[in-house]
Design a protein around this motif. Sequence first.
Motif, short mmCIF file in Angstrom:
data_model
loop_
_atom_site.label_atom_id
_atom_site.label_comp_id
_atom_site.label_asym_id
_atom_site.label_seq_id
_atom_site.Cartn_x
_atom_site.Cartn_y
_atom_site.Cartn_z
N SER A 179 -3.54 9.36 0.15
CA SER A 179 -2.84 8.10 0.41
C SER A 179 -3.27 7.05 -0.62
CB SER A 179 -3.14 7.59 1.82
OG SER A 179 -2.78 8.56 2.76
N CYS A 181 -2.43 6.03 -4.50
CA CYS A 181 -1.65 6.23 -5.72
C CYS A 181 -2.43 5.59 -6.86
CB CYS A 181 -0.29 5.54 -5.55
SG CYS A 181 0.64 5.40 -7.07
N TYR A 220 6.28 11.88 -5.32
CA TYR A 220 5.78 10.51 -5.37
C TYR A 220 5.17 10.25 -6.74
CZ TYR A 220 4.17 6.07 -3.57
OH TYR A 220 3.99 4.72 -3.35
N VAL A 276 -1.48 3.64 -0.36
CA VAL A 276 -0.07 3.80 0.02
C VAL A 276 0.01 4.40 1.42
CG1 VAL A 276 1.03 3.75 -2.24
CG2 VAL A 276 0.06 5.89 -1.45
N ASP A 293 -4.51 -5.67 -0.23
CA ASP A 293 -4.82 -4.23 -0.28
C ASP A 293 -5.97 -3.88 0.66
OD1 ASP A 293 -2.86 -4.01 -2.21
OD2 ASP A 293 -4.13 -3.00 -3.69
N CYS A 296 -4.42 -2.75 3.53
CA CYS A 296 -3.32 -1.80 3.22
C CYS A 296 -1.97 -2.46 3.46
CB CYS A 296 -3.44 -0.51 4.03
SG CYS A 296 -4.88 0.44 3.59
N VAL A 298 0.83 -2.99 2.04
CA VAL A 298 1.53 -2.49 0.85
C VAL A 298 2.83 -1.84 1.30
CG1 VAL A 298 1.39 -0.69 -0.94
CG2 VAL A 298 -0.60 -2.10 -0.46
N ALA A 300 4.64 1.07 1.04
CA ALA A 300 4.17 2.36 0.53
C ALA A 300 5.24 3.13 -0.22
CB ALA A 300 3.62 3.19 1.68
N HIS A 302 6.93 2.31 -2.70
CA HIS A 302 6.71 2.20 -4.15
C HIS A 302 5.37 1.56 -4.49
CE1 HIS A 302 8.69 -1.52 -2.98
NE2 HIS A 302 9.80 -0.85 -2.77
N GLY A 303 4.45 1.47 -3.53
CA GLY A 303 3.11 0.99 -3.83
C GLY A 303 3.06 -0.46 -4.24
N ASP A 351 6.15 3.76 4.84
CA ASP A 351 5.15 4.83 4.79
C ASP A 351 5.79 6.18 5.14
OD1 ASP A 351 2.78 6.18 4.59
OD2 ASP A 351 1.87 5.34 6.40
N ARG A 354 7.49 7.30 2.14
CA ARG A 354 6.51 7.76 1.14
C ARG A 354 6.06 9.19 1.46
NH1 ARG A 354 0.82 9.29 1.63
NH2 ARG A 354 0.66 7.81 3.33
#
Length: 459
Positions: A179, A181, A220, A276, A293, A296, A298, A300, A302-303, A351, A354
Amino acid sequence: MVADVVVLGLGSAGAAAATFFARAGRNVVAVDKRAVGETGARWMNAVPRWCFEAARLPPPGGDCLFGGGAVEGHRFHLIAPEARGRLSIAAPPILHVDMRRLVDGLARDAIAAGAEVVRGAVTGVAIERGRVRSVTVASEGGSRELAASLFVDATGIGGAVRGRVPELAAACPMPDEHSRCVAAEYQFAVRDPEGLRAFLREHGAEPGHDLAFSGLAGGYSTVTLFTTRSLDLVGVLTGSIPSLGVPDAGALLDRFVERAPFLGEQLWGGRGAIPVRRPFDVLAAPGVALVGDAACQVHAAHGSGVGIGLVAARLLADATAYASDPGHRDALLRYERSFHAAHGGLLAAADAFRRFVQSASRGDVRSLIEEGLLEERLASAALAQHPVRPDIRFAMSMVPKVARAPGLALRFLPLAARSAVLDRLGTVGALPYVGRALGSVLLSRAVGRAPREAGHGPW
Ligand SMILES: Cc1cc2nc3c(=O)[nH]c(=O)nc-3n(C[C@H](O)[C@H](O)[C@H](O)COP(=O)(O)OP(=O)(O)OC[C@H]3O[C@@H](n4cnc5c(N)ncnc54)[C@H](O)[C@@H]3O)c2cc1C
């Protein structure tokens, strides 16, 4: 002295939090192991405009944007492996932000609003009667203890405070290697504008467009180019999940640069790891809150963590605004709930997407784009970090596509439908009485497990 708020980490999320708290009249100390002018992301990031509005920050403009800002007729092309299909998004609602200028500007705003900046690394946390009371910060000049009512952990993926507070360490573990990237993004001068023009033409693009080559190193993964209309600058973003046994961002970048003789000198940029996964259910413990971050927070799919990290900083400042003790559990629970109610479902759906893409083979990614299962409206919503809500029009448009790629459709379409459910489940998890536990179980079940291996061979 006991500060009202000590913000640890002066990246975009921490610098925004320090600014918001200082402007609200709180006594703020902001700490980073790097000097102001070197903190946070130092590359170019795509950030949806709405995130600045939601964070009540002026959207960046002028030289804070890549190539001076978006051009008319801007398009984002998602190119399938082997370039056998592509999806084009017209006028994507994102800004290409020079993060050096954004982060440094926010740090300056925090200082102007009265925040004191301390250079040093978090090396310890003191907890008394279940509440974080002070943090030890070490620098070349020695160590010092900083006491505060509220500590904001904005130290990025490593969560320097998070990992030292037992309640948070248990509920918010470091994202596992599948998880995480790893991405790199660098700007290049252009040595051969006509060569670049020909490359763009070959891929059906024009100067000023973005081109994302997807799935080259597993579902991914990406090699994305950002170009300017005057063909004087190219941004190259690469990213993958290296624990899946695929080439990492550095290798992807080197391979692309080798095959792109139109690129000139590498100018500025950087690399790093992005969590991610969906945000932690638990975003705070007495005396400490997580943002960016470190939480988390984010998208996920595309990060992307910049926009939502700014929004989280605003929600934290708002949730604690009228509390005489901003680190009180009740004030921090307000933050946690307001964040999950507004964004938890969307980020859980991202997520789930992802995880689907991470398990997809190169052929799957190609079919997804080539057969049009991933269509412009869905892709544009994902890019803009808006909820993806498939409707009856979407269902009807899928009928002929399902016939062309039935196997993949059987996996992808339930996911698209699940996104709409997840979007609403996030709100349920944030309700008082339903609580963290039930919300977490419902969401985890609906999101699914992270795949352990990539379904393809390396690029
Ligand atoms: C190459 C690349 C491209 C990306 N592209 C995008 C994109 O297009 N769009 C997008 O939204 N996101 C993108 N991201 C992700 C985005 O950069 C992050 O989500 C964002 O920077 C997180 O901000 P933050 O403030 O939470 O943490 P960070 O930016 O990681 O800042 C954390 C700060 O804490 C400091 N710190 C860390 N540990 C300690 C410690 N122990 N003591 C004191 N200070 C400490 C660090 O020095 C740093 O300044 C990308 C990431 C990478 C690597």
